[in-house]
Design a protein around this motif. Structure first.
Motif, PDB file in Angstrom:
ATOM      1  N   GLY A  36      53.172  34.079  42.151  1.00  0.00           N
ATOM      2  CA  GLY A  36      52.126  33.134  42.562  1.00  0.00           C
ATOM      3  C   GLY A  36      51.171  33.744  43.578  1.00  0.00           C
ATOM      4  O   GLY A  36      51.152  34.961  43.790  1.00  0.00           O
ATOM      5  N   GLU A  37      50.344  32.889  44.193  1.00  0.00           N
ATOM      6  CA  GLU A  37      49.374  33.287  45.232  1.00  0.00           C
ATOM      7  C   GLU A  37      48.269  34.218  44.719  1.00  0.00           C
ATOM      8  O   GLU A  37      47.727  35.021  45.461  1.00  0.00           O
ATOM      9  CB  GLU A  37      50.089  33.929  46.434  1.00  0.00           C
ATOM     10  N   PHE A  38      47.941  34.117  43.425  1.00  0.00           N
ATOM     11  CA  PHE A  38      46.826  34.883  42.870  1.00  0.00           C
ATOM     12  C   PHE A  38      45.597  33.986  42.750  1.00  0.00           C
ATOM     13  O   PHE A  38      45.714  32.762  42.723  1.00  0.00           O
ATOM     14  CB  PHE A  38      47.169  35.397  41.461  1.00  0.00           C
ATOM     15  N   ILE A  39      44.429  34.609  42.660  1.00  0.00           N
ATOM     16  CA  ILE A  39      43.206  33.890  42.269  1.00  0.00           C
ATOM     17  C   ILE A  39      42.839  34.395  40.877  1.00  0.00           C
ATOM     18  O   ILE A  39      42.743  35.605  40.652  1.00  0.00           O
ATOM     19  CB  ILE A  39      42.029  34.171  43.239  1.00  0.00           C
ATOM     20  N   MET A  40      42.656  33.477  39.934  1.00  0.00           N
ATOM     21  CA  MET A  40      42.357  33.859  38.557  1.00  0.00           C
ATOM     22  C   MET A  40      40.841  33.861  38.325  1.00  0.00           C
ATOM     23  O   MET A  40      40.160  32.898  38.697  1.00  0.00           O
ATOM     24  CB  MET A  40      43.031  32.864  37.604  1.00  0.00           C
ATOM     25  N   VAL A  41      40.326  34.956  37.745  1.00  0.00           N
ATOM     26  CA  VAL A  41      38.889  35.059  37.435  1.00  0.00           C
ATOM     27  C   VAL A  41      38.744  35.207  35.922  1.00  0.00           C
ATOM     28  O   VAL A  41      39.392  36.059  35.311  1.00  0.00           O
ATOM     29  CB  VAL A  41      38.247  36.280  38.146  1.00  0.00           C
ATOM     30  N   LEU A  42      37.894  34.367  35.316  1.00  0.00           N
ATOM     31  CA  LEU A  42      37.653  34.474  33.873  1.00  0.00           C
ATOM     32  C   LEU A  42      36.452  35.384  33.629  1.00  0.00           C
ATOM     33  O   LEU A  42      35.383  35.183  34.215  1.00  0.00           O
ATOM     34  CB  LEU A  42      37.397  33.096  33.254  1.00  0.00           C
ATOM     35  N   VAL A  80      33.615  47.110  32.953  1.00  0.00           N
ATOM     36  CA  VAL A  80      34.231  47.660  34.167  1.00  0.00           C
ATOM     37  C   VAL A  80      35.308  46.693  34.671  1.00  0.00           C
ATOM     38  O   VAL A  80      36.304  47.108  35.246  1.00  0.00           O
ATOM     39  CB  VAL A  80      33.160  47.906  35.256  1.00  0.00           C
ATOM     40  N   SER A  81      35.127  45.390  34.406  1.00  0.00           N
ATOM     41  CA  SER A  81      36.102  44.395  34.898  1.00  0.00           C
ATOM     42  C   SER A  81      37.475  44.582  34.264  1.00  0.00           C
ATOM     43  O   SER A  81      38.481  44.142  34.809  1.00  0.00           O
ATOM     44  CB  SER A  81      35.599  42.969  34.643  1.00  0.00           C
ATOM     45  N   SER A 117      25.587  49.562  41.660  1.00  0.00           N
ATOM     46  CA  SER A 117      25.818  48.651  42.790  1.00  0.00           C
ATOM     47  C   SER A 117      26.120  49.423  44.065  1.00  0.00           C
ATOM     48  O   SER A 117      26.584  50.567  44.027  1.00  0.00           O
ATOM     49  CB  SER A 117      26.996  47.723  42.489  1.00  0.00           C
ATOM     50  N   LYS A 118      25.905  48.749  45.174  1.00  0.00           N
ATOM     51  CA  LYS A 118      26.156  49.340  46.488  1.00  0.00           C
ATOM     52  C   LYS A 118      27.640  49.683  46.634  1.00  0.00           C
ATOM     53  O   LYS A 118      28.503  48.921  46.207  1.00  0.00           O
ATOM     54  CB  LYS A 118      25.745  48.324  47.558  1.00  0.00           C
ATOM     55  N   GLY A 119      27.911  50.830  47.220  1.00  0.00           N
ATOM     56  CA  GLY A 119      29.300  51.189  47.504  1.00  0.00           C
ATOM     57  C   GLY A 119      29.949  52.078  46.466  1.00  0.00           C
ATOM     58  O   GLY A 119      31.098  52.470  46.614  1.00  0.00           O
ATOM     59  N   ALA A 146      31.370  39.452  37.473  1.00  0.00           N
ATOM     60  CA  ALA A 146      32.838  39.375  37.528  1.00  0.00           C
ATOM     61  C   ALA A 146      33.403  40.442  38.464  1.00  0.00           C
ATOM     62  O   ALA A 146      34.307  40.174  39.265  1.00  0.00           O
ATOM     63  CB  ALA A 146      33.425  39.539  36.127  1.00  0.00           C
ATOM     64  N   VAL A 147      32.856  41.663  38.376  1.00  0.00           N
ATOM     65  CA  VAL A 147      33.334  42.762  39.228  1.00  0.00           C
ATOM     66  C   VAL A 147      33.019  42.459  40.693  1.00  0.00           C
ATOM     67  O   VAL A 147      33.850  42.675  41.584  1.00  0.00           O
ATOM     68  CB  VAL A 147      32.713  44.111  38.786  1.00  0.00           C
ATOM     69  N   GLY A 148      31.825  41.918  40.951  1.00  0.00           N
ATOM     70  CA  GLY A 148      31.444  41.541  42.320  1.00  0.00           C
ATOM     71  C   GLY A 148      32.403  40.509  42.890  1.00  0.00           C
ATOM     72  O   GLY A 148      32.814  40.589  44.056  1.00  0.00           O
ATOM     73  N   CYS A 149      32.791  39.551  42.047  1.00  0.00           N
ATOM     74  CA  CYS A 149      33.730  38.498  42.455  1.00  0.00           C
ATOM     75  C   CYS A 149      35.101  39.099  42.788  1.00  0.00           C
ATOM     76  O   CYS A 149      35.695  38.794  43.827  1.00  0.00           O
ATOM     77  CB  CYS A 149      33.845  37.478  41.328  1.00  0.00           C
TER      78      CYS A 149
END
Length: 730
Positions: A648-654, A695-696, A159-161, A671-674
């Motif tokens: 608190g104040e987190f965003i949860m990613v499954l 990697v996630s 991926s880029k970066g 998932a990693v991109g998100c």
């Protein structure tokens, strides 16, 4: 604890139990520091400049710990002998001479070529995306330009970066040579792309490409890679240091294979050299079976190994790290629940080992260090043993001088970033200088001590293929794996079974019927046949004779089934004590509901009433000796407090969970991109995933990482604790 020798700068693992230290700043005249604790810089030993006096604050010989500095006793005895014959000796010089190692350090490269693993295949999947990504990060930290060759578009490393330049080209000598010609790198990393990259690197070395373009192979020398891959050379080199490999012969024709089988004695195991995931390997009980196996295996490789069959022995593996200065540690030891005869990628694996005695553990550890030093490996390597369950006899099965699926598992199980550290070591950086990413303050030259149990179970998707045998053996068929963490084996094991297949409630005795043949000849569903057998009243001893799975594991599995029976006999409401005990040995709400003929939601409501909820624990690899700042988390019912607060104040990613046919590394890329984009937006993130190959699940991808099931029960438990601002499902 890691202790550094003041004269040579080499760091050694030591066994300790003291609560005080000498102040090295005000030592009397003539006395100097001999060893220093690498973590807190306290004194660990003093020595006199001229008189034959020295002391250390650790146990060099200790039977309950490492014996890396046992040589200090030999020096002490030699000094006594010298004194008896009136011969003067300088102990400081004697110790320094014994511990001196002359490293072979290459020039630091300005541009490094990294070979990826190419397209995913059975036996080589997302774990090399994880290791390659860590390798690129390590190079970037050292301000070294990176050029990556990997044709797999569904990877994070392309991926880029991340890498400075990416070539989407096949990992073959012809294409790699073209890239070397165009880019002119001064170093190349071969151990981050699995067997594909290794084989390509060996070809390039043999054809003189690296020499022609002045490219240095970083880390493990190419000759060491060849020595570990060529089974004949490997056996000779291991025997030369007094260690043993299983009786074997390297052959290149079917006739030679049959002659070797006759000499070694049936049953034998045949396997192809330089092959991936045990391709072309299997067991033969007679000449006809061996002839068929040899024909098949020699179509994959020009060398075939005929080994004495050690079916039924324990299989144990160690992950070992060594730097260019001969500092050497074992990061993780793992034990296969399944006995020898099943490829380690097909086996249920437990870390740390559960059935080894202390003596066996250190016997195998000492051998691992001896072998890695003898082969001259720099970086990370995996060593696999066959251990006789009835004695201390053992054989070395193989050494993988590269990162592998086992090293991805060991990394995630211990929180020790093996690939990142291996990349740094390949540049000639000493191990004690690298920081431990778990604590942030201690050295990476330490051996993790785990206060939890990790279980890995493979996933097979054999039902998606017609006429495919469901038997598992020495050749890999699994397409993915899961990793669970618990405070005891039962808890971790049941979690892992649910992770592999969301339609399974746990160690369920009603999924399969008892079949003794299936217990003897393992299939992908053997564990459920085992559950049914325990339910039918099979004894641990009888099951041991059928499966050769260690009695300790069978006893733990019996504990789960016995508790199933307890739950099934409950009439009416379940009380708090019984419910809590069920949760502590890994029963899910759904599983309890099935046993007591209720519903998952009803059990959840009951849990809330009884205030039975899981505690969040942090992976702590230094046994609470140093405060851990890691974000690796897991849930357990075997605790009394949470290890962290919930602001608190987190965003949860499954995450995407286990790799399977139709859902693989591409969803980890999503998932990693998100996670990256959320971080760019200034949001704090929580990742829930249980796949150690991804990697996630890397230590620096999210603010909090839960190595947990992606199920209604667990996600809701985490949600109720964390109160995130949002959840990303897709």
């Amino acid at each position: 604890l890691p202790c550094t020798h003041s004269e040579t700068g080499r760091c050694f693992m030591t066994s300790q139990n003291h609560g005080y230290a000498v102040n090295a700043d005000d030592l009397p005249k003539g006395w100097n520091a001999l060893f220093t604790n690498e973590n807190d810089k306290s004194n660990e030993g003093i020595i006199h400049e001229t008189l034959p006096f020295f002391s250390v604050q650790f146990h060099p010989e200790h039977t309950a710990g490492p014996t890396d500095l046992e040589c200090l006793f030999d020096i002490f005895v030699d000094a006594v002998k010298s004194y008896k014959i009136n011969q003067s000796c300088n102990i400081n010089k004697m110790i320094t001479k014994e511990l001196t190692f002359v490293p072979n350090i290459q020039d630091r490269p300005k541009k490094v070529l990294i070979l990826g693993s190419g397209g995913l295949s059975i036996g080589q999947a997302g774990e090399f995306d994880y290791s390659g990504s860590q390798g690129v990060k390590a190079m970037q930290e050292e301000k070294i330009q990176t050029v990556l060759i990997n044709p797999n578009i569904a990877t994070v490393q392309t991926s880029k970066g991340l890498a400075d330049k990416v070539y989407f080209l096949p990992i073959t000598p012809e294409y790699v040579e073209q890239v070397i010609k165009a880019e002119r790198p001064t170093g190349v990393l071969l151990t981050f792309g699995g067997q594909t990259a290794l084989n390509c690197g060996v070809e390039l070395e043999k054809s003189g490409v690296f020499e022609r373009y002045n490219v240095n192979v970083l880390g493990t020398p190419i000759q060491s890679i060849i020595d570990t891959e060529d089974r004949k050379i490997f056996a000779e080199k291991v025997n030369s240091i007094g260690e043993k490999v299983a009786p074997s012969a390297a052959v290149s024709t079917v006739e030679e294979a049959l002659a070797a089988g006759k000499l070694i004695g049936y049953p034998v195991m045949a396997r192809a050299a330089f092959s991936l995931g045990g391709l072309g390997s299997g067991f033969a009980n007679n000449e006809d079976e061996l002839r068929s196996l040899a024909h098949h295996a020699l179509s994959h490789s020009d060398q075939l190994i005929i080994d004495k069959s050690l079916k039924g022995w324990k299989e144990v593996e160690y992950e070992v790290v060594r730097d260019a200065y001969d500092n050497c540690i074992t990061v993780c030891n793992m034990e296969n629940v399944d006995p020898l005869g099943i490829h380690t990628g097909e086996s249920i694996v437990v870390a740390p080992s559960q059935t080894l005695s202390n003596r066996e553990y250190y016997m195998l550890r000492n051998t691992a260090l001896k072998v890695i030093r003898h082969f001259g490996i720099v970086g990370e390597c995996n060593i696999q043993y066959a251990l006789n369950p009835n004695s201390e006899e053992f054989f070395i099965i193989e050494v993988n001088a590269r990162l592998s699926r086992s090293s991805a598992l060991a990394s995630k199980a211990t929180g020790y970033p093996l690939a990142y550290v291996a990349a740094k070591l390949s540049l000639g950086i000493p191990l004690p200088v690298i920081k431990n990413s778990v604590t942030g303050v201690t050295t990476a030259c330490f051996e993790p001590s785990l206060d939890y149990c990790v279980v890995k179970i493979p996933r097979w998707d054999l039902a998606k293929f017609n006429r495919v045998s469901t038997k598992i053996g020495s050749s890999m068929k699994s397409v993915g794996e899961v990793m669970s963490i618990g405070r005891n084996f039962e808890e971790a094991f049941q979690k892992a079974l649910r992770m592999v297949d969301e339609n399974v409630n746990g160690f369920d005795p009603y999924i399969k019927k008892v079949c003794e043949n299936e217990l003897q000849e393992p299939t992908d569903k053997r564990m459920f046949v085992l559950a049914a057998a325990l339910r039918e009243g099979y004894t641990v001893e009888k099951l041991y004779l059928l499966t050769k799975i260690d009695r300790w594991f069978l006893d733990k599995l019996k504990h789960i089934i016995d508790y199933y029976t307890v739950l099934e006999t409950i009439n009416g409401a379940i009380n708090a004590e019984v419910l809590k005990k069920a949760k502590q040995i890994g029963f899910s709400d759904k599983q309890i509901a099935a046993a007591i003929k209720s519903t998952e939601l009803a059990v959840r409501i009951l849990r809330d009433e009884y205030k039975i909820s899981p505690f969040v624990k942090r992976i702590d690899t230094v046994a609470a000796e140093w405060p851990a700042s890691t974000n690796y988390l897991y849930l357990t019912y075997n605790g009394t407090t949470h290890d962290l607060d919930f602001p608190g104040e987190f965003i949860m990613v499954l995450g995407s969970g286990v790799y399977r046919i139709g859902s693989s590394v591409e969803f980890d890329w999503c998932a990693v991109g998100c996670l990256r984009e959320l971080r760019n937006q200034g949001k704090k993130t929580i990742m829930i995933n249980y796949n150690p190959e991804t990697v996630s699940t890397d230590y620096d991808m999210s603010d909090r990482l839960y190595f947990e099931e992606i199920s209604f029960e667990v996600v809701m438990d985490i949600y109720n604790l964390e109160h995130p601002d949002g959840v990303v499902l897709s």
